[in-house]
Design a protein around this motif. Sequence first.
Motif, PDB file in Angstrom:
ATOM      1  N   ALA A   1      44.979  42.265  46.654  1.00  0.00           N
ATOM      2  CA  ALA A   1      44.354  42.016  45.356  1.00  0.00           C
ATOM      3  C   ALA A   1      45.224  41.058  44.552  1.00  0.00           C
ATOM      4  O   ALA A   1      46.412  40.889  44.841  1.00  0.00           O
ATOM      5  CB  ALA A   1      44.150  43.318  44.573  1.00  0.00           C
TER       6      ALA A   1
ATOM      7  N   GLU B   1      43.006  42.941  37.198  1.00  0.00           N
ATOM      8  CA  GLU B   1      42.826  42.709  38.633  1.00  0.00           C
ATOM      9  C   GLU B   1      41.664  41.747  38.843  1.00  0.00           C
ATOM     10  O   GLU B   1      40.621  41.878  38.199  1.00  0.00           O
ATOM     11  CB  GLU B   1      42.545  44.032  39.346  1.00  0.00           C
TER      12      GLU B   1
ATOM     13  N   LYS C   1      39.328  39.740  42.030  1.00  0.00           N
ATOM     14  CA  LYS C   1      38.980  39.838  43.448  1.00  0.00           C
ATOM     15  C   LYS C   1      38.129  38.648  43.858  1.00  0.00           C
ATOM     16  O   LYS C   1      37.252  38.221  43.118  1.00  0.00           O
ATOM     17  CB  LYS C   1      38.209  41.133  43.716  1.00  0.00           C
TER      18      LYS C   1
ATOM     19  N   SER D   1      38.565  44.785  50.952  1.00  0.00           N
ATOM     20  CA  SER D   1      39.838  44.945  50.269  1.00  0.00           C
ATOM     21  C   SER D   1      40.903  44.025  50.824  1.00  0.00           C
ATOM     22  O   SER D   1      42.035  44.015  50.340  1.00  0.00           O
ATOM     23  CB  SER D   1      40.309  46.397  50.421  1.00  0.00           C
TER      24      SER D   1
ATOM     25  N   TYR E   1      44.516  35.671  48.631  1.00  0.00           N
ATOM     26  CA  TYR E   1      44.470  35.607  47.174  1.00  0.00           C
ATOM     27  C   TYR E   1      45.375  34.518  46.595  1.00  0.00           C
ATOM     28  O   TYR E   1      45.614  34.472  45.392  1.00  0.00           O
ATOM     29  CB  TYR E   1      44.843  36.969  46.585  1.00  0.00           C
TER      30      TYR E   1
ATOM     31  N   ALA F   1      36.417  35.487  38.744  1.00  0.00           N
ATOM     32  CA  ALA F   1      37.424  36.445  39.201  1.00  0.00           C
ATOM     33  C   ALA F   1      38.656  36.386  38.305  1.00  0.00           C
ATOM     34  O   ALA F   1      39.234  37.424  37.938  1.00  0.00           O
ATOM     35  CB  ALA F   1      37.801  36.166  40.654  1.00  0.00           C
TER      36      ALA F   1
ATOM     37  N   ASP G   1      31.186  44.642  40.224  1.00  0.00           N
ATOM     38  CA  ASP G   1      32.601  44.930  40.440  1.00  0.00           C
ATOM     39  C   ASP G   1      33.369  44.378  39.245  1.00  0.00           C
ATOM     40  O   ASP G   1      33.352  43.171  39.007  1.00  0.00           O
ATOM     41  CB  ASP G   1      33.076  44.266  41.738  1.00  0.00           C
TER      42      ASP G   1
ATOM     43  N   ALA H   1      38.648  49.197  45.258  1.00  0.00           N
ATOM     44  CA  ALA H   1      39.489  48.278  44.503  1.00  0.00           C
ATOM     45  C   ALA H   1      40.866  48.861  44.263  1.00  0.00           C
ATOM     46  O   ALA H   1      41.169  49.988  44.655  1.00  0.00           O
ATOM     47  CB  ALA H   1      38.825  47.987  43.154  1.00  0.00           C
TER      48      ALA H   1
ATOM     49  N   CYS I   1      41.053  47.696  38.481  1.00  0.00           N
ATOM     50  CA  CYS I   1      39.599  47.617  38.617  1.00  0.00           C
ATOM     51  C   CYS I   1      38.980  49.005  38.615  1.00  0.00           C
ATOM     52  O   CYS I   1      37.970  49.250  37.943  1.00  0.00           O
ATOM     53  CB  CYS I   1      39.239  46.861  39.886  1.00  0.00           C
TER      54      CYS I   1
END
Length: 391
Positions: free
Chosen positions: A33, A49, A51, A56, A60, A117, A289, A319, A323
Amino acid sequence: MRIKQVQAWWVRVPIEASRQHRSDFGQVRTFDAAILRIETDDGLVGWGEGKNAAGSAGSYGALVHMLNHEVGPQLIGRHAGDIGVIWEMLYNGTRHETAAASGHAMPQLARRGLSIAAISAVDIALWDILGKSLGQPVWRLLGGRKLDRMPVYASGGWAPAETIGNQLQSYIDEAGFKAVKMRVGAMDGAPQVSAARVRAARAALGPEIELMVDAHGTYTVAEAKRFIQLVSDCDLAWFEEPVIADDKAGMAEVRAASSVPVATGESEATRYAFRDLAVMKAADVFQPDPAFCGGISEAMKIGTIASAFNLRLAPHLWAGAPCFFAGLHVCAASPASFTIEYSLGANPMIHDLIEETVRPQDGMIAIPDSPGLGFTIREGFLQAHAQDARL
């Protein structure tokens, strides 16, 4: 309460081999994450956070770079309580002043994906700061808490037909869940293979346990309709992401072909996408999300759309802690919420990243009372699993 420092990390936590599972995303070996820390000039710290990857696990680096080098510098010196204004500033980009004066959005071209995000991470962290500054849990700032505990469902279910019943029953035995969700779709190949697994699960669980299925958007419309016909007598609570999120018309077609509720939204960003789902009659349950849809602010707006269209809200919460806790506060405050996702795969980003214990009891989970989002990051654990600090 001016923003003094913004720092994001790509946190990657290995999952021990015995706890790994395989799905359409492949073998899940790590939990990843983008974790964001925002600090104000009076010493308050908020955690967020963001994503952008499958499930998962994933890469990133780009999102963390964006937070540290593009988004972060725009936040320095701004009042941390200006949450909505900051959201619109980041969304509209160079035209944010014109958009504010005109009373309608004028977003930059890159208004989805990494941009949202990143905004999600910032938004969650700012709500955490605002709650801490006022000594109040975030749910109170969102309008109040309708329940101090909420129903939670066990999210997992990758085993073959021979053992899926035992796997789902082990979830129920662990925390008294009254509802469980299993995976179907491309991981099984043909729809009839998934259908056999679902029928085995229903036979093992009996009629009292709610059973949901999640295809991760891997069926075609024809395959989804075929699958739902094969399990028409299994009394499913919902069919999640039957087809890809980009095919909203196809989603609506699947929904119209069956009486099983359709749940979707973990791959959708902003209230605009959920408005389209509602207008097209493509879903019964919205699953935004918080770390991808636009944060707490946007999740609440999405909940309002759900309420206005007589739909329901069940956020996607596979998450990390920022999150997941954001989802708890959204569900506590939203009139449309009714259940909370709790991952039964290995999740070190909740259980090891924070000091608090997150565990359902009797199929329910407590809504935090502490100021802000209600968790304490183990910064040593974060630093131990942070990727290259030069990102």
